[in-house]
Design an enzyme around this catalytic site. Structure first.
Site, short mmCIF file in Angstrom:
data_model
loop_
_atom_site.label_atom_id
_atom_site.label_comp_id
_atom_site.label_asym_id
_atom_site.label_seq_id
_atom_site.Cartn_x
_atom_site.Cartn_y
_atom_site.Cartn_z
CG HIS A 13 -0.39 0.34 2.51
ND1 HIS A 13 -1.11 0.97 3.49
CD2 HIS A 13 0.84 0.15 3.03
CE1 HIS A 13 -0.34 1.15 4.57
NE2 HIS A 13 0.84 0.65 4.30
CB CYS A 21 3.30 5.49 4.86
SG CYS A 21 3.85 4.92 6.48
CG HIS A 25 5.29 0.79 2.59
ND1 HIS A 25 4.59 1.93 2.25
CD2 HIS A 25 4.81 0.41 3.80
CE1 HIS A 25 3.73 2.23 3.22
NE2 HIS A 25 3.85 1.32 4.17
CG HIS A 27 2.67 -3.19 6.22
ND1 HIS A 27 3.61 -2.77 7.12
CD2 HIS A 27 2.17 -2.07 5.64
CE1 HIS A 27 3.68 -1.44 7.09
NE2 HIS A 27 2.81 -0.99 6.19
CG HIS A 61 0.64 -12.22 -2.60
ND1 HIS A 61 0.26 -13.08 -1.60
CD2 HIS A 61 2.00 -12.26 -2.65
CE1 HIS A 61 1.34 -13.64 -1.08
NE2 HIS A 61 2.42 -13.15 -1.69
CD GLU A 116 1.14 0.10 9.77
OE1 GLU A 116 0.28 0.36 8.92
OE2 GLU A 116 2.03 0.89 10.10
#
Length: 135
Positions: A13, A21, A25, A27, A61, A116
């Site tokens: 996201h 952020c 990137h 998680h 994914h 997260e």
């Protein structure tokens, strides 16, 4: 009756405009769900745990994006899950709870925690005000 399910998914996201952020990137997200409700006499369940797993699989994914993020048009539609706002931990917790709410009958409250990382989560509840540890 109260039931609990823990599941997870891997997804990328970004939060446009955020200093850290804002870049794409990923998680390894963890999702915890508590449901208080009546046992359905047809299924003998409060909630089918498979429903919770299906919701996590829907995000697995994928690239989670705000509907206004132009990146969504550069990726294959099947690789993206679009949200009405930034795909924050808070928004994901609310999304899980709302998706469960419309698919279940006989519930009294739904509590969802989306992690997260091992030390950061958001919690959302329907049915009670607030969110707390240790049901």
């Amino acid at each position: 009756m109260q039931v609990y399910k823990k599941t997870g998914f891997m997804a990328a996201h970004r939060l446009p405009g955020h200093p850290k952020c804002g870049r794409l990137h990923g998680h390894n997200w963890t999702v915890e769900v508590w449901v208080n409700g009546e046992v359905d006499p047809m299924t003998d369940m409060v909630v089918d745990f498979g429903l919770i797993s299906e919701l996590a699989k829907r995000l697995d994914h994928k690239c989670l994006l705000d509907k206004n993020d132009d990146l969504r048009y550069k990726l294959q539609e099947t690789d993206v899950e679009v949200f009405d706002g930034a795909p924050t931990c808070e928004r994901l917790a609310q999304w899980f709870a709302d998706e469960l709410r419309v698919r279940m009958k006989g519930w009294h409250f739904i509590k969802v925690k989306v992690w997260e990382s091992e030390d950061a989560y958001a919690c959302y509840q329907i049915g009670y005000k607030g969110c707390w540890e240790g049901e």
